[in-house]
Design a protein around this motif. Structure first.
Motif, PDB file in Angstrom:
ATOM      1  N   THR A  76       0.864  -1.196   0.000  1.00 26.99           N
ATOM      2  CA  THR A  76       0.000   0.000   0.000  1.00 26.99           C
ATOM      3  C   THR A  76       0.897   1.241   0.000  1.00 26.99           C
ATOM      4  O   THR A  76       2.037   1.193   0.461  1.00 26.99           O
ATOM      5  N   LYS A  77       0.347   2.326  -0.474  1.00 27.15           N
ATOM      6  CA  LYS A  77       1.144   3.558  -0.565  1.00 27.15           C
ATOM      7  C   LYS A  77       1.199   4.261   0.792  1.00 27.15           C
ATOM      8  O   LYS A  77       0.157   4.415   1.436  1.00 27.15           O
ATOM      9  N   PRO A  78       2.389   4.693   1.186  1.00 31.15           N
ATOM     10  CA  PRO A  78       2.448   5.465   2.439  1.00 31.15           C
ATOM     11  C   PRO A  78       1.841   6.850   2.191  1.00 31.15           C
ATOM     12  O   PRO A  78       1.783   7.303   1.054  1.00 31.15           O
ATOM     13  N   SER A  79       1.390   7.494   3.257  1.00 30.05           N
ATOM     14  CA  SER A  79       0.804   8.820   3.029  1.00 30.05           C
ATOM     15  C   SER A  79       1.926   9.843   2.866  1.00 30.05           C
ATOM     16  O   SER A  79       2.936   9.776   3.571  1.00 30.05           O
ATOM     17  N   TYR A  80       1.752  10.755   1.961  1.00 29.88           N
ATOM     18  CA  TYR A  80       2.722  11.836   1.780  1.00 29.88           C
ATOM     19  C   TYR A  80       2.071  13.115   2.269  1.00 29.88           C
ATOM     20  O   TYR A  80       1.011  13.504   1.787  1.00 29.88           O
ATOM     21  N   THR A  81       2.684  13.735   3.246  1.00 22.87           N
ATOM     22  CA  THR A  81       2.125  14.970   3.792  1.00 22.87           C
ATOM     23  C   THR A  81       3.131  16.099   3.608  1.00 22.87           C
ATOM     24  O   THR A  81       4.175  16.104   4.251  1.00 22.87           O
ATOM     25  N   PRO A  82       2.822  17.047   2.751  1.00 15.29           N
ATOM     26  CA  PRO A  82       3.740  18.194   2.607  1.00 15.29           C
ATOM     27  C   PRO A  82       3.839  18.952   3.928  1.00 15.29           C
ATOM     28  O   PRO A  82       2.875  18.978   4.703  1.00 15.29           O
ATOM     29  N   GLU A  83       5.002  19.547   4.159  1.00 13.57           N
ATOM     30  CA  GLU A  83       5.217  20.211   5.456  1.00 13.57           C
ATOM     31  C   GLU A  83       5.822  21.594   5.303  1.00 13.57           C
ATOM     32  O   GLU A  83       6.549  21.861   4.355  1.00 13.57           O
ATOM     33  N   ILE A  84       5.528  22.415   6.295  1.00 17.40           N
ATOM     34  CA  ILE A  84       6.176  23.729   6.413  1.00 17.40           C
ATOM     35  C   ILE A  84       6.854  23.726   7.779  1.00 17.40           C
ATOM     36  O   ILE A  84       6.225  23.349   8.771  1.00 17.40           O
ATOM     37  N   LEU A  85       8.131  24.077   7.814  1.00 18.26           N
ATOM     38  CA  LEU A  85       8.846  24.163   9.100  1.00 18.26           C
ATOM     39  C   LEU A  85       9.251  25.617   9.325  1.00 18.26           C
ATOM     40  O   LEU A  85       9.875  26.230   8.466  1.00 18.26           O
ATOM     41  N   ILE A  86       8.857  26.143  10.456  1.00 17.25           N
ATOM     42  CA  ILE A  86       9.146  27.543  10.774  1.00 17.25           C
ATOM     43  C   ILE A  86       9.865  27.632  12.112  1.00 17.25           C
ATOM     44  O   ILE A  86       9.453  27.004  13.088  1.00 17.25           O
ATOM     45  N   SER A  87      10.949  28.406  12.133  1.00 13.94           N
ATOM     46  CA  SER A  87      11.681  28.624  13.383  1.00 13.94           C
ATOM     47  C   SER A  87      11.522  30.073  13.812  1.00 13.94           C
ATOM     48  O   SER A  87      11.813  30.984  13.032  1.00 13.94           O
ATOM     49  N   ILE A  88      11.052  30.253  15.035  1.00 14.21           N
ATOM     50  CA  ILE A  88      10.860  31.607  15.582  1.00 14.21           C
ATOM     51  C   ILE A  88      11.394  31.621  17.013  1.00 14.21           C
ATOM     52  O   ILE A  88      11.636  30.560  17.589  1.00 14.21           O
ATOM     53  N   PRO A  89      11.586  32.806  17.613  1.00  9.44           N
ATOM     54  CA  PRO A  89      12.087  32.834  18.992  1.00  9.44           C
ATOM     55  C   PRO A  89      11.214  31.980  19.921  1.00  9.44           C
ATOM     56  O   PRO A  89       9.986  31.916  19.761  1.00  9.44           O
ATOM     57  N   GLU A  90      11.896  31.350  20.878  1.00 12.50           N
ATOM     58  CA  GLU A  90      11.244  30.366  21.745  1.00 12.50           C
ATOM     59  C   GLU A  90      10.011  30.917  22.479  1.00 12.50           C
ATOM     60  O   GLU A  90       8.962  30.275  22.510  1.00 12.50           O
ATOM     61  N   ASN A  91      10.153  32.123  23.062  1.00 13.34           N
ATOM     62  CA  ASN A  91       9.023  32.652  23.857  1.00 13.34           C
ATOM     63  C   ASN A  91       7.825  32.953  22.968  1.00 13.34           C
ATOM     64  O   ASN A  91       6.672  32.817  23.376  1.00 13.34           O
ATOM     65  N   GLU A  92       8.106  33.331  21.713  1.00 15.17           N
ATOM     66  CA  GLU A  92       6.999  33.626  20.800  1.00 15.17           C
ATOM     67  C   GLU A  92       6.333  32.343  20.295  1.00 15.17           C
ATOM     68  O   GLU A  92       5.114  32.298  20.119  1.00 15.17           O
ATOM     69  N   ALA A  93       7.163  31.302  20.102  1.00 16.08           N
ATOM     70  CA  ALA A  93       6.600  29.997  19.695  1.00 16.08           C
ATOM     71  C   ALA A  93       5.631  29.508  20.772  1.00 16.08           C
ATOM     72  O   ALA A  93       4.573  28.951  20.480  1.00 16.08           O
TER      73      ALA A  93
END
Lengths: 270, 218
Positions: free
Chosen positions: A236-253
């Motif tokens: 069976t085909k594995p699921s492909y999930t496009p992703e966005i990775l964002i890095s921001i200052p810790e306290n704001e995250a």
């Protein structure tokens, strides 16, 4: 008799060496075979996802692709205005201007500069109909996963007397700050893609540190390997999930994670 | 025999590592490559804008920007970050003051008489009333929390002067912006839902904000 025994031993050695080579070859071929099957299934999954995205964009009237930048800007503003109509806090992410903002009734209440970001190739390949079908209206968060509590809430028993009350106050003061936390969170959207937000205090940290938060990456990798075997066995085909990775200052995250309601609206411009 | 077993085991381990690295790194990279990502790009695109030219779309953008801009109050408003316990006082889009505050401690107090929940609700509120030299009427939970017996409704022990500082701005449902005598807790989530400010900040907020001014809490 002695000579025969030496010959037997030699032939045995040759036979054993041949069998060993055979077994090793079988193992190598098996691994290569499994890998090829999984590669094939994985690529099919990507293409399926792209077909789904294209199907969703079908039917929209055609326009001049030279106006794509202007239309993208217009769609972005319209989407933010739609988000402002709601009573809840929403999130707007402008990857072009590298800005992430919390908005409430159209008012920007937190604005943070994105320090680092990456997107799946899937997003780079989209334009026109597919882009507007994906980002033309506000997205809705379906699920949150986070390395810290989203809504930390303590349950306290009322103290019996003033001495117990004072002890409770002292204990609360002693509690350490949240400095050493790894802040990472992941959300699933209603349009078949995910976003990961990590708290970092420098670019080096973004590249070298936990990236997916403590324990997150290991758990995720292990799950991927186990799932890959399942998909190979069932073909069976594995699921492909496009992703966005964002890095921001810790306290704001952390502040953004805790500010957003569970089904928050998000507007994205890529 | 044992030697062979270790050789097979080593080959198997290498094979598993190879497969794992393929699954975790090579195949995802391959999925992102142009080999996999074909056919999504469309030469012509559509979003219901057929026939519009660049100038008219730019005029639409300008209108939308103005509309979005109009959501920001032109008079004073305050933004409160309950995670960092920080406030930002604005006039229009200009930040005129910011500083530490204290907000709700996110606690549920359970007593024999029932439950009380202490948190600062997120969202937008308005200043409903402003008052200098406020007197705090201690609610039941204030006694329960201190391990004291709850007095009658009009008991003199319920009224405290000075506890709320020099001013209060009421936000509805018992929530307020006010001062504090517990200045050492400033910057921490320790309140019962109100927003506490230091004296100088409170004075600036009190004098800048009017009845009807908005309070954005996140």
């Amino acid at each position: 008799m002695k000579e025969n025994s030496v010959e037997d031993f030699d032939s045995l050695f040759v036979k054993e060496s041949g069998r060993r080579k055979y077994v090793i070859l079988v193992i190598i071929l098996s691994v290569l075979g499994l890998t090829s099957v999984y590669t094939y299934l994985s690529i099919s999954a990507v293409r399926d996802q792209m077909n789904v995205a294209q199907d969703q964009a079908q039917g929209a009237p055609e326009i001049n692709s030279a106006l794509f930048t202007q239309l993208k800007e217009k769609a972005w503003l319209e989407s933010r205005i739609k988000m402002a109509a709601g009573d809840s806090i929403g999130l707007s992410i402008d990857l072009e201007q590298r800005l992430i903002q919390l908005e409430l009734k159209g008012v920007v209440i937190l604005s943070s500069k994105i320090r680092d970001s990456s997107i799946s190739g899937f997003f780079r390949k989209m334009d026109g109909n597919v882009y507007f079908a994906m980002f033309g209206t506000p997205l809705t968060i379906q699920q949150f996963k986070s390395s810290i509590a989203k809504n930390p809430f303590k349950i306290i028993q009322a103290p019996k007397d003033t001495i117990a009350a004072q002890a409770a106050i002292d204990a609360a003061i002693k509690k350490d700050s949240l400095k050493d936390e790894n802040v990472f969170w992941n959300v699933k959207f209603d349009r078949n893609f995910e976003m990961n937000i990590q708290g970092i205090d420098s670019i080096t940290e973004a590249q070298n540190k936990y990236k997916f938060g403590k324990g997150f990456e290991f758990a995720r990798n292990l799950k991927n390997i186990v799932n890959s075997f399942q998909h190979i066995l069932r073909f069976t085909k594995p699921s492909y999930t496009p992703e966005i990775l964002i890095s921001i200052p810790e306290n704001e995250a952390k502040a953004i994670l805790r500010a957003l309601p569970n089904k928050a609206s998000v507007t994205i411009k890529i | 025999m044992i030697r062979n077993f270790f050789i097979y085991l080593a080959v198997l381990v290498v094979g598993i590592l190879f497969f794992a690295s393929m699954v975790l790194f090579v195949i995802p990279a391959f999925q992102e490559s142009t080999v996999a990502l074909v056919g999504l790009s469309s030469g012509s695109s559509g979003s219901g804008e057929e026939g519009k030219d660049k100038a008219s779309i730019e005029a639409d953008i300008s209108k939308l920007e103005k509309k979005l801009d109009s959501f920001t109050p032109t008079n004073a408003y305050i933004v409160v970050n309950t995670t960092d316990n920080h406030f930002f006082l604005y006039k229009g889009k200009k930040l005129i003051r910011d500083g530490m505050c204290s907000t709700g401690k996110n606690e549920k107090l359970i007593s024999a008489e029932g439950e009380n929940t202490f948190y600062t609700p997120k969202g937008v509120r308005k200043v409903l009333r402003k008052q200098p030299d406020p007197i705090w009427t201690k609610p039941d939970w204030a006694f329960k929390e201190e391990g004291l017996r709850v007095p009658s409704a009009r008991d003199p022990s319920r009224y405290e002067k000075g506890t709320l500082g020099k001013y209060k701005l009421e936000l509805g449902n018992g929530y307020m912006i006010h001062g504090t005598i517990y200045k050492r807790f400033m910057g921490q989530s320790v309140t019962h839902g109100c927003i506490r400010l230091l004296d100088a900040d409170l004075e600036a907020v009190y004098k800048t904000m009017e009845v009807g001014s908005k309070v954005y809490i996140y």
